[in-house]
Motif scaffolding. Structure first.
Motif, PDB file in Angstrom:
ATOM      1  N   ARG A 430      10.631 -85.846  70.930  1.00  0.00           N
ATOM      2  CA  ARG A 430       9.746 -85.172  71.883  1.00  0.00           C
ATOM      3  C   ARG A 430       9.715 -83.669  71.622  1.00  0.00           C
ATOM      4  O   ARG A 430       8.644 -83.045  71.590  1.00  0.00           O
ATOM      5  CB  ARG A 430      10.216 -85.443  73.312  1.00  0.00           C
ATOM      6  CG  ARG A 430       9.337 -84.819  74.388  1.00  0.00           C
ATOM      7  CD  ARG A 430      10.009 -84.808  75.729  1.00  0.00           C
ATOM      8  NE  ARG A 430      11.188 -83.957  75.744  1.00  0.00           N
ATOM      9  CZ  ARG A 430      11.149 -82.632  75.871  1.00  0.00           C
ATOM     10  NH1 ARG A 430       9.985 -82.007  75.978  1.00  0.00           N
ATOM     11  NH2 ARG A 430      12.255 -81.927  75.894  1.00  0.00           N
ATOM     12  N   ARG A 431      10.900 -83.071  71.394  1.00  0.00           N
ATOM     13  CA  ARG A 431      10.965 -81.631  71.143  1.00  0.00           C
ATOM     14  C   ARG A 431      10.313 -81.263  69.819  1.00  0.00           C
ATOM     15  O   ARG A 431       9.710 -80.195  69.681  1.00  0.00           O
ATOM     16  CB  ARG A 431      12.422 -81.152  71.158  1.00  0.00           C
ATOM     17  CG  ARG A 431      13.076 -81.230  72.535  1.00  0.00           C
ATOM     18  CD  ARG A 431      14.477 -80.641  72.519  1.00  0.00           C
ATOM     19  NE  ARG A 431      14.444 -79.186  72.563  1.00  0.00           N
ATOM     20  CZ  ARG A 431      14.830 -78.388  71.563  1.00  0.00           C
ATOM     21  NH1 ARG A 431      15.256 -78.913  70.442  1.00  0.00           N
ATOM     22  NH2 ARG A 431      14.794 -77.077  71.700  1.00  0.00           N
ATOM     23  N   ALA A 432      10.417 -82.152  68.824  1.00  0.00           N
ATOM     24  CA  ALA A 432       9.806 -81.870  67.524  1.00  0.00           C
ATOM     25  C   ALA A 432       8.286 -81.824  67.638  1.00  0.00           C
ATOM     26  O   ALA A 432       7.634 -80.962  67.021  1.00  0.00           O
ATOM     27  CB  ALA A 432      10.237 -82.920  66.502  1.00  0.00           C
ATOM     28  N   LEU A 433       7.720 -82.748  68.391  1.00  0.00           N
ATOM     29  CA  LEU A 433       6.271 -82.739  68.582  1.00  0.00           C
ATOM     30  C   LEU A 433       5.815 -81.461  69.273  1.00  0.00           C
ATOM     31  O   LEU A 433       4.795 -80.865  68.905  1.00  0.00           O
ATOM     32  CB  LEU A 433       5.843 -83.963  69.390  1.00  0.00           C
ATOM     33  CG  LEU A 433       5.903 -85.302  68.645  1.00  0.00           C
ATOM     34  CD1 LEU A 433       5.710 -86.464  69.617  1.00  0.00           C
ATOM     35  CD2 LEU A 433       4.848 -85.356  67.540  1.00  0.00           C
ATOM     36  N   ALA A 434       6.589 -81.020  70.284  1.00  0.00           N
ATOM     37  CA  ALA A 434       6.249 -79.772  70.981  1.00  0.00           C
ATOM     38  C   ALA A 434       6.370 -78.573  70.042  1.00  0.00           C
ATOM     39  O   ALA A 434       5.516 -77.676  70.044  1.00  0.00           O
ATOM     40  CB  ALA A 434       7.161 -79.595  72.192  1.00  0.00           C
ATOM     41  N   ALA A 435       7.426 -78.556  69.227  1.00  0.00           N
ATOM     42  CA  ALA A 435       7.616 -77.450  68.283  1.00  0.00           C
ATOM     43  C   ALA A 435       6.510 -77.435  67.228  1.00  0.00           C
ATOM     44  O   ALA A 435       6.034 -76.369  66.825  1.00  0.00           O
ATOM     45  CB  ALA A 435       8.989 -77.566  67.622  1.00  0.00           C
ATOM     46  N   TYR A 436       6.111 -78.617  66.783  1.00  0.00           N
ATOM     47  CA  TYR A 436       5.043 -78.704  65.786  1.00  0.00           C
ATOM     48  C   TYR A 436       3.728 -78.180  66.361  1.00  0.00           C
ATOM     49  O   TYR A 436       2.978 -77.471  65.687  1.00  0.00           O
ATOM     50  CB  TYR A 436       4.892 -80.149  65.325  1.00  0.00           C
ATOM     51  CG  TYR A 436       3.801 -80.369  64.308  1.00  0.00           C
ATOM     52  CD1 TYR A 436       3.855 -79.763  63.063  1.00  0.00           C
ATOM     53  CD2 TYR A 436       2.714 -81.193  64.606  1.00  0.00           C
ATOM     54  CE1 TYR A 436       2.851 -79.969  62.127  1.00  0.00           C
ATOM     55  CE2 TYR A 436       1.708 -81.404  63.680  1.00  0.00           C
ATOM     56  CZ  TYR A 436       1.788 -80.793  62.435  1.00  0.00           C
ATOM     57  OH  TYR A 436       0.785 -80.987  61.529  1.00  0.00           O
ATOM     58  N   TRP A 437       3.465 -78.511  67.620  1.00  0.00           N
ATOM     59  CA  TRP A 437       2.254 -78.020  68.270  1.00  0.00           C
ATOM     60  C   TRP A 437       2.263 -76.499  68.345  1.00  0.00           C
ATOM     61  O   TRP A 437       1.251 -75.833  68.089  1.00  0.00           O
ATOM     62  CB  TRP A 437       2.126 -78.628  69.663  1.00  0.00           C
ATOM     63  CG  TRP A 437       1.000 -78.060  70.486  1.00  0.00           C
ATOM     64  CD1 TRP A 437       1.095 -77.246  71.574  1.00  0.00           C
ATOM     65  CD2 TRP A 437      -0.398 -78.257  70.262  1.00  0.00           C
ATOM     66  NE1 TRP A 437      -0.144 -76.920  72.049  1.00  0.00           N
ATOM     67  CE2 TRP A 437      -1.079 -77.535  71.269  1.00  0.00           C
ATOM     68  CE3 TRP A 437      -1.134 -78.978  69.320  1.00  0.00           C
ATOM     69  CZ2 TRP A 437      -2.461 -77.508  71.353  1.00  0.00           C
ATOM     70  CZ3 TRP A 437      -2.513 -78.950  69.397  1.00  0.00           C
ATOM     71  CH2 TRP A 437      -3.161 -78.224  70.413  1.00  0.00           C
ATOM     72  N   ARG A 438       3.441 -75.915  68.655  1.00  0.00           N
ATOM     73  CA  ARG A 438       3.549 -74.458  68.704  1.00  0.00           C
ATOM     74  C   ARG A 438       3.333 -73.848  67.317  1.00  0.00           C
ATOM     75  O   ARG A 438       2.721 -72.785  67.184  1.00  0.00           O
ATOM     76  CB  ARG A 438       4.905 -74.040  69.258  1.00  0.00           C
ATOM     77  CG  ARG A 438       5.083 -74.326  70.744  1.00  0.00           C
ATOM     78  CD  ARG A 438       6.285 -73.601  71.314  1.00  0.00           C
ATOM     79  NE  ARG A 438       7.537 -74.019  70.678  1.00  0.00           N
ATOM     80  CZ  ARG A 438       8.281 -75.036  71.104  1.00  0.00           C
ATOM     81  NH1 ARG A 438       7.899 -75.728  72.174  1.00  0.00           N
ATOM     82  NH2 ARG A 438       9.392 -75.357  70.487  1.00  0.00           N
ATOM     83  N   SER A 439       3.843 -74.519  66.276  1.00  0.00           N
ATOM     84  CA  SER A 439       3.675 -73.984  64.921  1.00  0.00           C
ATOM     85  C   SER A 439       2.210 -73.995  64.499  1.00  0.00           C
ATOM     86  O   SER A 439       1.759 -73.111  63.765  1.00  0.00           O
ATOM     87  CB  SER A 439       4.525 -74.781  63.924  1.00  0.00           C
ATOM     88  OG  SER A 439       3.991 -76.089  63.718  1.00  0.00           O
ATOM     89  N   LEU A 440       1.460 -75.000  64.956  1.00  0.00           N
ATOM     90  CA  LEU A 440       0.031 -75.046  64.642  1.00  0.00           C
ATOM     91  C   LEU A 440      -0.720 -73.889  65.294  1.00  0.00           C
ATOM     92  O   LEU A 440      -1.794 -73.494  64.812  1.00  0.00           O
ATOM     93  CB  LEU A 440      -0.568 -76.382  65.107  1.00  0.00           C
ATOM     94  CG  LEU A 440      -0.091 -77.645  64.370  1.00  0.00           C
ATOM     95  CD1 LEU A 440      -0.730 -78.877  64.981  1.00  0.00           C
ATOM     96  CD2 LEU A 440      -0.404 -77.558  62.874  1.00  0.00           C
TER      97      LEU A 440
END
Length: 466
Positions: A430-440
């Motif tokens: 869950r945290r990885a998906l949120a972090a990936y969204w922030r990186s985008l």
């Protein structure tokens, strides 16, 4: 029964049935994937191809190297463990041809002081100051170490023949350097196993790393090596042939390590393979049975474990898809798919655990006579039987691989620790998906490192690793 006549409880039972079918299908696919790995590994064992190489004991470890070996250790706020790491490495690797490059940041005086104390009286340690405030990224620090090595080679008019990567908390194996020295002449990249040492104060959180590495680095990585696909780097116990490192640097503006990647170690093996280089996962044991591996303590509390695995999932499964794409043979794509299944696996696991709770509530309601249970379809019943068989098989395999490396007690504990692994996977996914969204959206890549407080060479008796 007409749809309009369904009660809310019956709608809930129907939803539960469909979600269970969805989860069962994905679990079945995953089990087929794991069975394919297990069957391949069993064939390798039967044909002798999975047997570890045998190296000598201490006399072997003291042999001269065939050239200069440069060891890169990036360090940010590692003043607690870097001293014991260097002391143990220098004692384990007494060869004069070893050069240990430690990357420190100018705004981290405590780590610089610790490295300076360890380097006192031994010119094999080179302190390299990164000309930027830390933390940047781990790859940025490694690229600075590469520049320092190039400068030294020009000054000394001598070139290293391999670069070995380690972390600031590693406890190296005394036979590892000579083993890598012999192997790197045949391949461009060589990876030794990693052993996550059990910790008495964290039998569940830290212990689940022991289980995962024991199985992965004894089975899955052995299969990858046999299939001839790319070998992902673990960032520790990794050796790169010097010409290949130069080749990577020429292709990437003088920076062989991917500064924009969260998992530059994993990506390194992929990039070498893409250039036509060869990689090898090397399992070796000494005459007395000790596995030649890098030993380390992994996070012992839940938040640190979730943070670490968030970075792994984000870098390998999500960022890796963007940066590396899909390429290579069918076997290569199969392994890539396995590497990137983390977020989907986390979602399916979350659904499965919710369904377990829902099933308990439904059973209680059915027993009390509030609602008649919805009978599973024949397809769902068959999938559940298959996945139950697969679960038992997976638990036995996990226990056997862990027990082989750490003893019967740890092997037995590995079975219930699967639950810990799954919970951490769900949280980190869950945290990885949120972090990936922030990186985008433009968030910078920074070194989200794990804090280290203890070092194995101080906490364990010598018999535990010698």
């Amino acid at each position: 029964m007409p749809v309009a006549q369904f009660t809310s409880a019956e709608w809930l039972a129907l939803l539960q049935h469909e979600l269970l079918l969805l989860a069962a299908v994905f679990f079945a696919i995953g089990l087929i994937d794991e069975l394919a790995i297990d069957i391949t590994y069993a064939w390798l064992r039967l044909t002798g191809r999975a047997k570890p190489a045998e190296v000598g004991s201490r006399g072997y470890a003291l042999q001269d190297l065939s050239g200069m070996a440069a060891v890169f250790i990036p360090a940010w706020e590692e003043d607690t463990v870097i001293g014991p790491t260097l002391a143990h490495a220098l004692a384990s690797w007494p060869q004069d041809d070893v050069r240990i490059y430690v990357g420190c940041y100018r705004n981290d005086p405590a780590t610089i002081a610790s490295v300076s104390v360890a380097a006192r009286g031994d010119d094999r340690i080179r302190v390299v100051i990164v000309g930027a405030d830390g933390p940047t990224s781990k790859a940025h620090c490694l690229n600075r170490l590469y520049q320092a090595l190039c400068d030294d080679e020009t000054r000394l008019r001598a070139k290293a023949h391999m670069v070995v990567l380690h972390d600031a908390e590693d406890m190296v194996d005394e036979a590892a350097l000579v083993t890598l020295d012999r192997a790197i002449w045949h391949d461009d990249f060589v990876q030794l196993p990693v052993m996550a040492l059990p910790q008495s104060d964290s039998p569940w959180i830290a212990g689940h790393y022991s289980d995962e590495f024991a199985e992965s680095h004894a089975k899955a990585m052995v299969v990858r090596d046999a299939l001839g696909v790319s070998v992902p780097g673990a960032g520790v116990g990794s050796a790169i042939r010097r010409p290949m490192l130069d080749r990577l640097a020429r292709l990437h503006a003088g920076e062989p390590f991917a500064s924009a990647s969260l998992t530059e170690d994993y990506e390194l093996g992929q990039r070498i393979c893409a250039l036509g280089g060869t990689g090898r996962f090397l399992r070796a044991r000494t005459h007395d049975g000790r596995l030649v591996a890098t030993r380390a303590f992994f996070p012992s509390d839940l938040s640190a474990a979730v943070r670490q695995k968030t970075r792994w999932t984000h870098g390998i499964a999500l960022q890796g898809w963007d940066r590396l794409g899909w390429r290579g043979t069918l076997a290569e794509r199969w392994m890539t798919l396995r590497d990137r299944r983390g977020p989907l696996a986390a979602l399916v696991l979350a659904i499965a655990y919710i369904l377990v709770l829902s099933a308990i509530l439904s059973q209680v309601s059915a027993t009390a006579g509030f609602v008649a249970p919805l009978e599973p379809s024949p397809m769902l019943r068959g999938l559940l039987v298959f996945t139950m068989f697969g679960l038992v098989w997976r638990l036995l395999a996990r226990g056997l691989f862990t027990g082989r490396e750490y003893g019967v007690k740890q092997g037995l504990m590995a079975v219930p620790r699967v639950l810990v692994s799954n919970v951490i996977a769900i949280m980190s996914g869950r945290r990885a998906l949120a972090a990936y969204w922030r990186s985008l959206r433009g968030a910078p890549v920074v070194w989200d490192k794990t804090a280290h407080h203890d070092h194995p060479s101080l906490a364990l008796p010598k018999a535990a690793y010698a």
